[in-house]
Design an enzyme around this catalytic site. Sequence first.
Site, PDB file in Angstrom:
ATOM      1  N   GLY A   1       0.757  -1.100  -0.003  1.00 30.32           N
ATOM      2  CA  GLY A   1      -0.250   0.377  -0.560  1.00 30.32           C
ATOM      3  C   GLY A   1       1.137   1.591   0.184  1.00 30.32           C
ATOM      4  O   GLY A   1       2.135   0.819  -0.586  1.00 30.32           O
TER       5      GLY A   1
ATOM      6  N   ASP B   1      -4.483 -12.850   2.769  1.00 30.21           N
ATOM      7  CA  ASP B   1      -5.279 -12.036   3.624  1.00 30.21           C
ATOM      8  C   ASP B   1      -5.503 -12.192   5.072  1.00 30.21           C
ATOM      9  O   ASP B   1      -5.059 -13.736   5.466  1.00 30.21           O
ATOM     10  CB  ASP B   1      -7.300 -12.797   3.140  1.00 30.21           C
ATOM     11  CG  ASP B   1      -7.536 -11.749   3.835  1.00 30.21           C
ATOM     12  OD1 ASP B   1      -8.056 -11.253   5.034  1.00 30.21           O
ATOM     13  OD2 ASP B   1      -8.505 -10.674   2.925  1.00 30.21           O
TER      14      ASP B   1
ATOM     15  N   SER C   1      -3.460   5.998  14.016  1.00 25.93           N
ATOM     16  CA  SER C   1      -3.868   7.415  13.616  1.00 25.93           C
ATOM     17  C   SER C   1      -4.586   8.303  14.666  1.00 25.93           C
ATOM     18  O   SER C   1      -4.983   8.138  15.604  1.00 25.93           O
ATOM     19  CB  SER C   1      -5.200   6.987  12.410  1.00 25.93           C
ATOM     20  OG  SER C   1      -6.109   7.787  11.892  1.00 25.93           O
TER      21      SER C   1
ATOM     22  N   THR D   1      -7.528   9.839  14.600  1.00 31.75           N
ATOM     23  CA  THR D   1      -8.279   9.385  14.589  1.00 31.75           C
ATOM     24  C   THR D   1      -8.632   8.753  15.777  1.00 31.75           C
ATOM     25  O   THR D   1     -10.102   8.877  16.250  1.00 31.75           O
ATOM     26  CB  THR D   1      -9.037   8.950  13.060  1.00 31.75           C
ATOM     27  OG1 THR D   1     -10.227   8.663  12.569  1.00 31.75           O
ATOM     28  CG2 THR D   1      -8.411   6.839  12.968  1.00 31.75           C
TER      29      THR D   1
ATOM     30  N   TYR E   1     -14.533   2.820  11.316  1.00 28.82           N
ATOM     31  CA  TYR E   1     -13.169   3.095  10.753  1.00 28.82           C
ATOM     32  C   TYR E   1     -11.934   2.774  12.531  1.00 28.82           C
ATOM     33  O   TYR E   1     -11.513   2.849  12.927  1.00 28.82           O
ATOM     34  CB  TYR E   1     -13.066   3.603  10.113  1.00 28.82           C
ATOM     35  CG  TYR E   1     -10.876   3.971   9.595  1.00 28.82           C
ATOM     36  CD1 TYR E   1     -10.225   3.083   9.189  1.00 28.82           C
ATOM     37  CD2 TYR E   1     -10.965   5.606   9.702  1.00 28.82           C
ATOM     38  CE1 TYR E   1      -9.009   3.675   9.099  1.00 28.82           C
ATOM     39  CE2 TYR E   1      -8.997   5.585   9.553  1.00 28.82           C
ATOM     40  CZ  TYR E   1      -8.191   4.474   9.778  1.00 28.82           C
ATOM     41  OH  TYR E   1      -7.207   5.585  10.157  1.00 28.82           O
TER      42      TYR E   1
ATOM     43  N   LYS F   1      -9.433   1.450  15.217  1.00 26.55           N
ATOM     44  CA  LYS F   1      -7.831   1.750  15.286  1.00 26.55           C
ATOM     45  C   LYS F   1      -7.285   1.627  16.365  1.00 26.55           C
ATOM     46  O   LYS F   1      -6.792   1.410  17.275  1.00 26.55           O
ATOM     47  CB  LYS F   1      -7.265   3.092  14.405  1.00 26.55           C
ATOM     48  CG  LYS F   1      -7.347   3.112  13.089  1.00 26.55           C
ATOM     49  CD  LYS F   1      -5.823   2.290  12.552  1.00 26.55           C
ATOM     50  CE  LYS F   1      -5.474   2.083  11.387  1.00 26.55           C
ATOM     51  NZ  LYS F   1      -4.270   1.132  10.958  1.00 26.55           N
TER      52      LYS F   1
ATOM     53  N   TYR G   1      -1.291   8.751  13.453  1.00 29.88           N
ATOM     54  CA  TYR G   1       0.045   9.231  12.358  1.00 29.88           C
ATOM     55  C   TYR G   1      -1.396  10.147  12.207  1.00 29.88           C
ATOM     56  O   TYR G   1      -2.433  10.207  11.872  1.00 29.88           O
ATOM     57  CB  TYR G   1       0.201   8.716  10.852  1.00 29.88           C
ATOM     58  CG  TYR G   1       0.418   7.190  10.442  1.00 29.88           C
ATOM     59  CD1 TYR G   1       1.089   7.168  11.036  1.00 29.88           C
ATOM     60  CD2 TYR G   1      -0.065   6.266   9.618  1.00 29.88           C
ATOM     61  CE1 TYR G   1       1.928   5.605  10.782  1.00 29.88           C
ATOM     62  CE2 TYR G   1       0.200   5.053   9.484  1.00 29.88           C
ATOM     63  CZ  TYR G   1       1.280   4.620  10.161  1.00 29.88           C
ATOM     64  OH  TYR G   1       1.740   3.855   9.831  1.00 29.88           O
TER      65      TYR G   1
HETATM   66  C1  UD1 Z   1      -9.221  11.430   7.041  1.00 26.27           C
HETATM   67  C2  UD1 Z   1     -10.400  10.738   7.804  1.00 26.27           C
HETATM   68  C3  UD1 Z   1      -8.910  10.346   8.894  1.00 26.27           C
HETATM   69  C4  UD1 Z   1      -8.236   9.210   8.516  1.00 26.27           C
HETATM   70  C5  UD1 Z   1      -7.477  10.324   7.159  1.00 26.27           C
HETATM   71  C6  UD1 Z   1      -6.108   9.680   6.089  1.00 26.27           C
HETATM   72  C7  UD1 Z   1     -12.400  11.813   7.687  1.00 26.27           C
HETATM   73  C8  UD1 Z   1     -13.328  11.846   8.886  1.00 26.27           C
HETATM   74  N1  UD1 Z   1     -11.268  11.593   8.703  1.00 26.27           N
HETATM   75  O1  UD1 Z   1      -8.731  12.776   7.140  1.00 26.27           O
HETATM   76  O2  UD1 Z   1      -9.758   9.661   9.913  1.00 26.27           O
HETATM   77  O3  UD1 Z   1      -7.320   8.532   9.034  1.00 26.27           O
HETATM   78  O4  UD1 Z   1      -8.491  10.655   6.271  1.00 26.27           O
HETATM   79  O5  UD1 Z   1      -7.112   8.570   5.659  1.00 26.27           O
HETATM   80  O6  UD1 Z   1     -12.860  11.499   5.954  1.00 26.27           O
HETATM   81  N2  UD1 Z   1     -11.248  18.023   1.502  1.00 26.27           N
HETATM   82  C9  UD1 Z   1     -11.414  18.248   1.003  1.00 26.27           C
HETATM   83  N3  UD1 Z   1     -12.163  18.682   0.287  1.00 26.27           N
HETATM   84  C10 UD1 Z   1     -11.657  17.100  -0.597  1.00 26.27           C
HETATM   85  C11 UD1 Z   1     -11.186  16.057   0.557  1.00 26.27           C
HETATM   86  C12 UD1 Z   1     -10.663  17.111   1.663  1.00 26.27           C
HETATM   87  O7  UD1 Z   1     -12.368  20.172   1.148  1.00 26.27           O
HETATM   88  O8  UD1 Z   1     -11.875  17.084  -1.272  1.00 26.27           O
HETATM   89  C13 UD1 Z   1     -10.808  18.682   3.011  1.00 26.27           C
HETATM   90  C14 UD1 Z   1     -11.712  18.057   4.977  1.00 26.27           C
HETATM   91  O9  UD1 Z   1     -12.389  18.811   4.857  1.00 26.27           O
HETATM   92  C15 UD1 Z   1     -10.267  18.565   5.705  1.00 26.27           C
HETATM   93  C16 UD1 Z   1      -9.404  18.410   4.974  1.00 26.27           C
HETATM   94  O10 UD1 Z   1      -9.138  18.468   3.675  1.00 26.27           O
HETATM   95  O11 UD1 Z   1     -10.371  19.814   6.103  1.00 26.27           O
HETATM   96  C17 UD1 Z   1      -8.288  17.068   4.949  1.00 26.27           C
HETATM   97  O12 UD1 Z   1      -9.274  15.983   4.987  1.00 26.27           O
HETATM   98  P1  UD1 Z   1      -8.634  14.285   3.735  1.00 26.27           P
HETATM   99  O13 UD1 Z   1      -7.514  14.715   3.241  1.00 26.27           O
HETATM  100  O14 UD1 Z   1      -9.783  13.525   4.019  1.00 26.27           O
HETATM  101  O15 UD1 Z   1      -8.482  14.415   5.589  1.00 26.27           O
HETATM  102  P2  UD1 Z   1      -8.908  13.613   7.043  1.00 26.27           P
HETATM  103  O16 UD1 Z   1     -10.326  14.675   6.783  1.00 26.27           O
HETATM  104  O17 UD1 Z   1      -8.005  15.117   8.058  1.00 26.27           O
END
Ligand code: UD1
Length: 341
Positions: A10, A58, A124, A126, A148, A152, A176
Amino acid sequence: MHVLVTGGAGYIGSHTVLALLEAGHSVHVVDNLSNASAESLHRVEKLTGKKVPLDVVDLLDRPRLHEVIAGGSFDAVIHFAALKAVGESVREPLLYYRNNITGTINLCEEMALAGVKAIVFSSSATVYDPSNPMPLQEEATLGAVNPYGRTKLMMEMMLQDLQVSDPDWRVWLLRYFNPIGAHESGMIGEDPAGEPNNLVPYIAQVATGRRQELRVFGSDYPTPDGTGVRDYIHVVDLAIGHVMALERIAHEAGGVQICNLGTGRGYSVLEVLAAFEAACGKKIPYAMHPRRPGDAAVCYADPAYAEKVLGWRATRDLTQMCEDTWRWQSANPFGYADAPV
Ligand code: UD1
């Protein structure tokens, strides 16, 4: 050391396999390839000139897992293999609990049988309760808010209970923050299946023209520009953190260590977007959308403990994270499905 890496094909796993080989360790990968490609490891082989043995197994397949671990003579395990999409975990919680929890139980039972009692676990940020004050220290209140995240947290708890029951276990829980970036060669990187959930892979696919525009989820957060703030960390810094934890495990008595891996600095969605535009030399179309359910306004680490206990600190900045992501994405617009390099 001879290291079993679960989920080693991965995104974070493949970068860690590369870092392990560069540090002189030998590896063996098990991966079910459900969200990964064997091509990532072929490229690690090209980069290092070393073989990377892969068993497509797996963790739920107990007999095959037994064969790998019982015959492996491993010194330690780095455990990445897990499902990780928040939205999917809300729709299919039992899939997440079975895969992540049962997979980890199987792994630990087989490790114990083989007398391999050293594990670095991919946790994480999270696991922290989102209402904690920032920056997050390891002692902050725990409380994941989706299936999820709860898997963790449960896996962390299981490993801690296991270590109490048998003090020979050496456990490192690495939490992380937001891993992004790619190896500087541009040969390995993040290759999400389907539409990316995460910000930077999405931006990168807009930059190549594969997606039309970025949706910015929320412009009314209590942050300087109204968009969400996260602690983005270069995947190579993260990989090096794993190697350092592993090398520490080799010399320590039983115990549990819990460590944030982040930079300690938060960037907003719009700041990341600007940094990516500078890296790729293009304007990235975007539109403001409502907040994504479950998102926090701000999340960033206090990385002081990692520096104290491991001597580890992130050294790659946002500019490099974006440049390296772009090198990977522009050379591989469809990820590993592109023609092999
Ligand atoms: C997400 C997961 C988290 C996981 C991490 C790594 C959620 C709520 N949390 O973290 O549990 O450990 O990914 O896989 O999904 N954003 C946009 N547009 C997008 C995508 C994201 O504006 O298309 C914004 C989000 O609102 C956030 C930031 O970008 O403010 C980061 O988002 P993202 O990369 O998805 O990470 P997390 O939400 O922090």
